[in-house]
Design an enzyme around this catalytic site. Structure first.
Site, PDB file in Angstrom:
ATOM      1  N   CYS A 266       0.724  -1.099  -0.014  1.00 30.52           N
ATOM      2  CA  CYS A 266      -0.126  -0.037   0.074  1.00 30.52           C
ATOM      3  C   CYS A 266       0.925   1.254   0.172  1.00 30.52           C
ATOM      4  O   CYS A 266       2.182   0.999  -0.252  1.00 30.52           O
ATOM      5  CB  CYS A 266      -0.942   0.076   1.169  1.00 30.52           C
ATOM      6  SG  CYS A 266      -0.439   0.320   2.846  1.00 30.52           S
TER       7      CYS A 266
ATOM      8  N   ASN B 169       2.465   1.622   4.442  1.00 28.75           N
ATOM      9  CA  ASN B 169       3.062   0.348   5.194  1.00 28.75           C
ATOM     10  C   ASN B 169       2.667   0.435   6.760  1.00 28.75           C
ATOM     11  O   ASN B 169       3.357   0.053   7.272  1.00 28.75           O
ATOM     12  CB  ASN B 169       4.323  -0.133   4.771  1.00 28.75           C
ATOM     13  CG  ASN B 169       4.666  -1.384   5.211  1.00 28.75           C
ATOM     14  OD1 ASN B 169       5.733  -1.800   5.491  1.00 28.75           O
ATOM     15  ND2 ASN B 169       3.735  -2.345   4.904  1.00 28.75           N
TER      16      ASN B 169
ATOM     17  N   CYS C 206      -1.230   0.825   7.560  1.00 29.35           N
ATOM     18  CA  CYS C 206      -2.631   0.495   7.853  1.00 29.35           C
ATOM     19  C   CYS C 206      -3.047  -0.835   7.036  1.00 29.35           C
ATOM     20  O   CYS C 206      -2.934  -1.888   7.827  1.00 29.35           O
ATOM     21  CB  CYS C 206      -3.568   1.566   7.380  1.00 29.35           C
ATOM     22  SG  CYS C 206      -3.318   3.068   8.209  1.00 29.35           S
ATOM     23  N   ARG C 207      -3.101  -0.884   5.766  1.00 32.86           N
ATOM     24  CA  ARG C 207      -3.743  -1.934   5.079  1.00 32.86           C
ATOM     25  C   ARG C 207      -2.813  -3.057   4.764  1.00 32.86           C
ATOM     26  O   ARG C 207      -3.199  -4.267   5.257  1.00 32.86           O
ATOM     27  CB  ARG C 207      -4.193  -1.419   3.769  1.00 32.86           C
ATOM     28  CG  ARG C 207      -5.388  -0.455   3.666  1.00 32.86           C
ATOM     29  CD  ARG C 207      -5.634   0.042   2.371  1.00 32.86           C
ATOM     30  NE  ARG C 207      -4.602   0.887   1.940  1.00 32.86           N
ATOM     31  CZ  ARG C 207      -4.563   1.739   0.926  1.00 32.86           C
ATOM     32  NH1 ARG C 207      -5.627   1.282   0.034  1.00 32.86           N
ATOM     33  NH2 ARG C 207      -3.471   2.608   0.509  1.00 32.86           N
ATOM     34  N   SER C 208      -1.451  -2.784   4.399  1.00 29.66           N
ATOM     35  CA  SER C 208      -0.647  -3.820   4.079  1.00 29.66           C
ATOM     36  C   SER C 208      -0.165  -4.567   5.140  1.00 29.66           C
ATOM     37  O   SER C 208      -0.066  -5.844   5.193  1.00 29.66           O
ATOM     38  CB  SER C 208       0.722  -3.442   3.192  1.00 29.66           C
ATOM     39  OG  SER C 208       1.335  -2.329   3.837  1.00 29.66           O
TER      40      SER C 208
ATOM     41  N   ASP D 151      -8.264   3.180   1.771  1.00 28.06           N
ATOM     42  CA  ASP D 151      -7.287   3.520   2.889  1.00 28.06           C
ATOM     43  C   ASP D 151      -8.231   4.069   4.038  1.00 28.06           C
ATOM     44  O   ASP D 151      -8.635   5.136   3.997  1.00 28.06           O
ATOM     45  CB  ASP D 151      -6.694   4.648   2.397  1.00 28.06           C
ATOM     46  CG  ASP D 151      -5.197   4.895   3.144  1.00 28.06           C
ATOM     47  OD1 ASP D 151      -5.446   4.378   4.334  1.00 28.06           O
ATOM     48  OD2 ASP D 151      -4.336   5.505   2.779  1.00 28.06           O
TER      49      ASP D 151
END
Length: 156
Positions: free
Chosen positions: A8, A11, A13-15, A123
């Site tokens: 993402c 690096n 939150c999502r990933s 996001d």
């Protein structure tokens, strides 16, 4: 060893949440010696940082261990990973730009989401805790389907 990287922007939150979910599922399926995963960001904003506290909170809520330090995606990741999963179109394009080519194993994460195939993983950074729970649910579904794809494709 089949190596997967989730990517993402920053690096945090999502990933890293995707990495934690994937590691948990790999362990539950007894595939630790056959599949590994990591995560990275296309930007250098959060190198060395812990995941966002809301990502940690949602992972803990779902009994998913999360342990990651932010790092930036690097062109060598193209040779080090068989699968690269981008959270959105912008990062998908950034990955191609960094690599200088379209990696055969590059996919959008939600290409594996039966409830939102082809859509982006939103996001959640600028939103509230509910956004992190939504992202968790998206990633949980998508990673489950993705791992089935990996297992079938690689005859594991």
């Amino acid at each position: 060893m089949i190596k997967i990287i989730f990517v993402c922007l920053g690096n945090i939150c999502r990933s890293p949440l995707a990495e934690a979910i994937c590691q948990h599922k790999i362990k539950k399926k007894g595939l630790e010696g056959q599949i590994s995963c990591d995560s990275a960001g296309t930007a250098n904003y959060h190198i060395g940082e812990e995941p966002d506290s809301r990502s940690i909170e949602v992972a803990v809520k779902h009994n998913i261990p999360i342990d990651h330090k932010g790092r930036q995606f690097h062109h060598t990741d193209g040779t080090n990973y068989q699968y690269i999963l981008a959270m959105d179109e912008s990062n998908y394009r950034n990955i191609i730009h960094e690599l200088g080519y379209k990696h055969d194993g590059l996919y959008l994460m939600r290409n594996f989401d039966s409830q939102g195939r082809g859509m982006e993983v939103p996001d959640p950074y600028y939103g509230g805790k509910d956004g992190f729970e939504d992202v968790y649910q998206i990633l949980d579904r998508s990673i489950e389907e993705f791992l089935e794809f990996v297992i079938e494709t690689n005859h594991l």
